[in-house]
Design an enzyme around this catalytic site. Sequence first.
Site, mmCIF file in Angstrom:
data_model
loop_
_atom_site.group_PDB
_atom_site.id
_atom_site.type_symbol
_atom_site.label_atom_id
_atom_site.label_comp_id
_atom_site.label_asym_id
_atom_site.label_seq_id
_atom_site.Cartn_x
_atom_site.Cartn_y
_atom_site.Cartn_z
ATOM 1 N N SER A 107 0.862 -1.188 0.000
ATOM 2 C CA SER A 107 0.000 0.000 0.000
ATOM 3 C C SER A 107 0.891 1.228 0.000
ATOM 4 C CB SER A 107 -0.858 0.007 1.269
ATOM 5 O OG SER A 107 -1.502 1.262 1.437
ATOM 6 N N TYR A 159 -2.021 0.103 10.856
ATOM 7 C CA TYR A 159 -2.196 -0.323 9.460
ATOM 8 C C TYR A 159 -0.933 0.008 8.674
ATOM 9 C CZ TYR A 159 -3.886 -0.815 4.696
ATOM 10 O OH TYR A 159 -4.014 -1.208 3.382
HETATM 11 P P1 NDP Z 1 -11.664 -5.693 0.206
HETATM 12 O O1 NDP Z 1 -12.193 -5.516 1.585
HETATM 13 O O2 NDP Z 1 -12.564 -5.405 -0.931
HETATM 14 O O3 NDP Z 1 -11.064 -7.172 0.049
HETATM 15 C C1 NDP Z 1 -10.333 -7.780 1.077
HETATM 16 C C2 NDP Z 1 -10.186 -9.259 0.769
HETATM 17 O O4 NDP Z 1 -9.368 -9.855 1.796
HETATM 18 C C3 NDP Z 1 -11.515 -9.982 0.744
HETATM 19 O O5 NDP Z 1 -11.556 -10.865 -0.347
HETATM 20 C C4 NDP Z 1 -11.512 -10.759 2.053
HETATM 21 O O6 NDP Z 1 -12.180 -11.997 1.870
HETATM 22 C C5 NDP Z 1 -10.022 -11.025 2.281
HETATM 23 N N1 NDP Z 1 -9.737 -11.204 3.692
HETATM 24 C C6 NDP Z 1 -9.861 -10.282 4.677
HETATM 25 N N2 NDP Z 1 -9.582 -10.829 5.873
HETATM 26 C C7 NDP Z 1 -9.280 -12.137 5.631
HETATM 27 C C8 NDP Z 1 -8.921 -13.231 6.462
HETATM 28 N N3 NDP Z 1 -8.810 -13.094 7.801
HETATM 29 N N4 NDP Z 1 -8.674 -14.425 5.886
HETATM 30 C C9 NDP Z 1 -8.791 -14.580 4.563
HETATM 31 N N5 NDP Z 1 -9.125 -13.590 3.721
HETATM 32 C C10 NDP Z 1 -9.368 -12.379 4.250
HETATM 33 O O7 NDP Z 1 -10.349 -4.782 0.127
HETATM 34 P P2 NDP Z 1 -9.286 -4.489 -1.042
HETATM 35 O O8 NDP Z 1 -9.554 -5.291 -2.237
HETATM 36 O O9 NDP Z 1 -9.187 -3.036 -1.161
HETATM 37 O O10 NDP Z 1 -7.965 -4.990 -0.301
HETATM 38 C C11 NDP Z 1 -7.099 -5.957 -0.827
HETATM 39 C C12 NDP Z 1 -5.673 -5.621 -0.410
HETATM 40 O O11 NDP Z 1 -5.312 -4.360 -0.943
HETATM 41 C C13 NDP Z 1 -5.478 -5.518 1.101
HETATM 42 O O12 NDP Z 1 -4.233 -6.109 1.436
HETATM 43 C C14 NDP Z 1 -5.433 -4.007 1.345
HETATM 44 O O13 NDP Z 1 -4.689 -3.677 2.481
HETATM 45 C C15 NDP Z 1 -4.742 -3.560 0.067
HETATM 46 N N6 NDP Z 1 -4.909 -2.164 -0.286
HETATM 47 C C16 NDP Z 1 -6.170 -1.612 -0.409
HETATM 48 C C17 NDP Z 1 -6.306 -0.284 -0.742
HETATM 49 C C18 NDP Z 1 -7.631 0.398 -0.827
HETATM 50 O O14 NDP Z 1 -7.672 1.642 -0.747
HETATM 51 N N7 NDP Z 1 -8.716 -0.314 -1.035
HETATM 52 C C19 NDP Z 1 -5.113 0.546 -1.034
HETATM 53 C C20 NDP Z 1 -3.869 -0.136 -0.861
HETATM 54 C C21 NDP Z 1 -3.776 -1.434 -0.529
HETATM 55 P P3 NDP Z 1 -13.189 -12.673 2.918
HETATM 56 O O15 NDP Z 1 -13.834 -11.566 3.715
HETATM 57 O O16 NDP Z 1 -14.144 -13.452 2.069
HETATM 58 O O17 NDP Z 1 -12.307 -13.543 3.729
HETATM 59 C C1 8X3 Z 2 -5.152 1.621 1.656
HETATM 60 C C2 8X3 Z 2 -4.917 3.058 1.299
HETATM 61 O O1 8X3 Z 2 -4.663 5.400 2.264
HETATM 62 O O2 8X3 Z 2 -6.375 3.983 3.238
HETATM 63 O O3 8X3 Z 2 -3.977 0.949 1.893
HETATM 64 O O4 8X3 Z 2 -4.065 3.557 3.694
HETATM 65 S S1 8X3 Z 2 -5.006 4.026 2.695
#
Ligand code: NDP
Ligand code: 8X3
Length: 250
Positions: free
Chosen positions: A138, A151
């Site tokens: 991220s 985080y």
């Molecule tokens: P979502 O919440 O849309 O997706 C998160 C995914 O992670 C879901 O498929 C969920 O599946 C899975 N997950 C969460 N907890 C668990 C667990 N304990 N075990 C197994 N699976 C888990 O978020 P994003 O797609 O945005 O996030 C994906 C990645 O991208 C993360 O690592 C996040 O930190 C990163 N990210 C996101 C950003 C944003 O602004 N959205 C920016 C930068 C990075 P389920 O609940 O079915 O288990």
């Molecule tokens: C997700 C982006 O700015 O919420 O990693 O940390 S931010």
Amino acid sequence: MKKVALITGATSGIGRATAHEFAKHGINLVLCGRRQQRLDSVKKALSRLTDVHTLNFDVRDRKKTLDAIASLPEAFQDIDILINNAGNAHGLDPIQTGSLDDWDAMMDINVKGLLYVSKAIIPSMTKRNSGHIINIGSSAGKEVYPNGNVYCGSKHAVLAITEGMRIDLNPYGIKVGAINPGLVETEFSEVRFKGDTAADDVYKGYKALQAEDVADVIYFAISRPAHVNIADVLMFCTSQASSTIVKKSL
Ligand code: NDP
Ligand code: 8X3
């Protein structure tokens, strides 16, 4: 022969969009997550394009993670591409009032979960002297913003672990890289704010990155020639300049 990719967090957001992108290119898929209905519906949507196997486990549970990956049918056992994507932010609070449960969740999922999954898959890559691991970090892994403390710490850890993996796996010809997005419009804020209305405002007044934008970059990284490794990518939407500077028209 078709490649096999394992994607964690494939039930939503970036992971699900990556599953769609990979399926379009005929990559066989192991899709992981905890919500079985979502796993079933992604599998149904993509099975006409490629072979799909789903695994339901919580990455926090070390035994279930190792057992689930060990249970893969033969055709899916040799993972060529690992996308360590499962993760979330839990809460947005100053360090002095942050919740221990939120801290546990972020460190256990974003850091330890990524390690458990990697531990289960790396031996089959080192044995074959081949493989590609992409960790979803991220922008929060590159700078710390107010109330982002744990985080940001978890994502800084992801980037340090990515570098460590790249160094240790270098003798085996295994590619390791990180893709680091800024704000992406997914279920991320719903999870961070636990369904609170604060989540509604996060993506208002500007066009945030979409999950598909990140999936495009992930596919770009995994489709480079054998001698090219995309080691680290920081990507923002045009409106975002840093974690704290976002041009909004509200
Ligand atoms: P979502 O919440 O849309 O997706 C998160 C995914 O992670 C879901 O498929 C969920 O599946 C899975 N997950 C969460 N907890 C668990 C667990 N304990 N075990 C197994 N699976 C888990 O978020 P994003 O797609 O945005 O996030 C994906 C990645 O991208 C993360 O690592 C996040 O930190 C990163 N990210 C996101 C950003 C944003 O602004 N959205 C920016 C930068 C990075 P389920 O609940 O079915 O288990
Ligand atoms: C997700 C982006 O700015 O919420 O990693 O940390 S931010």
